[in-house]
Motif scaffolding. Structure first.
Motif, PDB file in Angstrom:
ATOM      1  N   LEU A 218      74.821  29.557 -38.002  1.00 30.08           N
ATOM      2  CA  LEU A 218      73.770  28.622 -37.770  1.00 30.08           C
ATOM      3  C   LEU A 218      72.900  29.029 -36.704  1.00 30.08           C
ATOM      4  O   LEU A 218      71.527  28.778 -36.573  1.00 30.08           O
ATOM      5  CB  LEU A 218      74.473  27.007 -37.734  1.00 30.08           C
ATOM      6  CG  LEU A 218      74.987  26.420 -38.823  1.00 30.08           C
ATOM      7  CD1 LEU A 218      75.682  25.330 -38.486  1.00 30.08           C
ATOM      8  CD2 LEU A 218      74.015  26.406 -39.713  1.00 30.08           C
ATOM      9  N   HIS A 222      69.040  29.608 -36.835  1.00 30.04           N
ATOM     10  CA  HIS A 222      67.968  28.842 -35.827  1.00 30.04           C
ATOM     11  C   HIS A 222      66.939  29.789 -35.258  1.00 30.04           C
ATOM     12  O   HIS A 222      65.949  29.885 -34.784  1.00 30.04           O
ATOM     13  CB  HIS A 222      68.851  27.989 -34.679  1.00 30.04           C
ATOM     14  CG  HIS A 222      68.252  27.466 -33.660  1.00 30.04           C
ATOM     15  ND1 HIS A 222      67.140  26.333 -33.961  1.00 30.04           N
ATOM     16  CD2 HIS A 222      67.903  27.926 -32.361  1.00 30.04           C
ATOM     17  CE1 HIS A 222      66.674  26.144 -32.667  1.00 30.04           C
ATOM     18  NE2 HIS A 222      66.792  26.991 -31.880  1.00 30.04           N
ATOM     19  N   LEU A 227      67.506  28.021 -40.740  1.00 30.17           N
ATOM     20  CA  LEU A 227      68.822  27.566 -40.294  1.00 30.17           C
ATOM     21  C   LEU A 227      69.919  27.903 -41.212  1.00 30.17           C
ATOM     22  O   LEU A 227      70.978  28.467 -41.044  1.00 30.17           O
ATOM     23  CB  LEU A 227      68.644  26.182 -40.172  1.00 30.17           C
ATOM     24  CG  LEU A 227      70.031  25.477 -39.329  1.00 30.17           C
ATOM     25  CD1 LEU A 227      70.331  25.907 -38.039  1.00 30.17           C
ATOM     26  CD2 LEU A 227      70.054  23.828 -39.346  1.00 30.17           C
ATOM     27  N   LEU A 228      69.965  27.745 -42.571  1.00 27.41           N
ATOM     28  CA  LEU A 228      70.724  28.134 -43.631  1.00 27.41           C
ATOM     29  C   LEU A 228      70.647  29.393 -44.053  1.00 27.41           C
ATOM     30  O   LEU A 228      71.715  30.023 -44.508  1.00 27.41           O
ATOM     31  CB  LEU A 228      70.821  26.988 -44.451  1.00 27.41           C
ATOM     32  CG  LEU A 228      71.104  25.556 -44.197  1.00 27.41           C
ATOM     33  CD1 LEU A 228      71.037  24.666 -45.355  1.00 27.41           C
ATOM     34  CD2 LEU A 228      72.635  25.438 -43.588  1.00 27.41           C
TER      35      LEU A 228
END
Length: 366
Positions: A218, A222, A227-228
């Motif tokens: 993560l 970011h 994010l994923l």
């Protein structure tokens, strides 16, 4: 401890054979052990942090975000606390981790099948054809140390320790996720067996187990603005993706039709042997955590594309696969000691010779 002494003797002999081969070819063994392939990335992260990207060609971008942070963090800590340079610190961390891993492997084997099998398990792990990696500035010794002691903690019902060690494994390598999977599978099984009436320690361990791996993935996501998916995009840029084995099958097909350097058929044989050993582990009804840990490592190795010659290295933490062989070796040693001695001698010769070849001669990414 006999097991640790045998492990140290095996790896020291392997390093001496490698050193003799390196000197014979005009190369320095310490440089080969500390500054080969991925080791260079870890050393740079330890010295300068993250931020390096290599644009090799369109679609091929190597980012250091592909490398998990715990090992370079430990190297940086050692260089900050001692007068050692980064290369020496990296080897020190790896060698100490390998010793801790050997103790953990012995503990698992001894708990399940007695001290003799525990000792044999450590010896076989030290004499794997690709065990030279355990003497290099790589992350496999550290991951195996966390994996072995986390699995031992699960078998002993120490859920907090199991989860914490699994979290550290997840900060060490991408396939450290296998340790968390083993802890979670064992926790679910225990929940079902006790119908939900379990202590808070089990819940704590289960919650801790995936945090290291998930936290780094993560964080990279970011940093990359996704994010994923950010971390997996970094891996795809390296040519590494989970494609259910399509890439590995293409490599095997090419190898069978056109041949290749010795490293590639050896990798194919080692991975095929690992699959067979996993079937034997299932047949012997090994404990669920060991089956899940080794199974997830096999799944990641077989199902992932990328550097085919590196696949045996990815399986080094899957030491439970050697349990059937360790039990057989102990039975042979009791019935026919000379036969067992010949087997161990042959394995040692293969391990030492192939390790020297792999590092000094092959010039293939490990």
């Amino acid at each position: 401890m006999t097991a640790l002494g045998l492990f140290a003797a095996a790896r020291a002999t392997g390093v001496l054979v490698l050193a003799a081969t390196a000197w014979a070819t005009g190369r320095h063994p310490a440089t080969l052990l500390a500054r080969s392939w991925d080791s260079l990335w870890y050393l740079r992260i330890a010295a300068h942090g993250y931020g390096r990207t290599l644009h090799l060609r369109p679609g091929v971008v190597y980012s250091d975000l592909a490398f998990f942070p715990l090992y370079p963090g430990l190297v940086r800590a050692v260089t900050g606390l001692t007068p050692l340079n980064a290369s020496t610190a990296a080897l020190l961390v790896s060698w100490l981790a390998a010793a801790v891993a050997a103790c953990g492997i012995y503990a698992v084997g001894a708990r399940l099948r007695g001290r003799a099998v525990g000792t044999a398990l450590v010896l076989l792990w030290a004499l794997l054809p690709h065990s030279v990696v355990l003497s290099m500035a790589y992350t496999e010794p550290l991951l195996t140390a966390f994996a072995a002691w986390s699995l031992y903690a699960v078998l002993d019902g120490r859920w907090g320790w199991a989860g914490a060690l699994a979290a550290l494994a997840g900060l060490t390598r991408p396939n450290g996720l296998a340790v968390a999977a083993a802890v979670l599978a064992a926790a679910v099984c225990e929940l079902a067996r006790r119908r939900g009436r379990v202590s808070h320690r089990l819940w704590t361990g289960a919650a801790l187990a995936p945090l290291g791996w998930a936290g780094y993935v993560l964080w990279v996501g970011h940093r990359r603005g996704d994010l994923l998916g950010g971390y997996f995009a970094v891996q795809r840029s390296w040519g590494s993706r989970f494609d259910l084995g399509a890439g590995a099958l293409r490599s095997v097909r090419h190898l069978l039709l056109h041949g290749g350097r010795f490293v590639f058929p050896m990798a194919m044989v080692i991975v095929a042997a690992a699959v067979l050993l996993y079937a034997l582990l299932i047949a012997e009804r090994a404990p669920l955590p060991l089956l899940v840990h080794s199974g997830v490592l096999l799944l990641i190795t077989l199902g992932g594309s990328g550097f085919f010659a590196s696949k045996p290295r990815f399986l080094l933490p899957a030491f439970p696969l050697l349990l059937p062989l360790a039990s057989a070796l102990v039975r042979t040693a009791r019935a026919r000691p000379w036969h067992a001695t010949l087997v161990v001698g042959a394995l040692a010769g293969l391990s030492f010779a192939y390790g020297a070849y792999l590092v000094v001669v092959a010039h293939t990414p490990l």
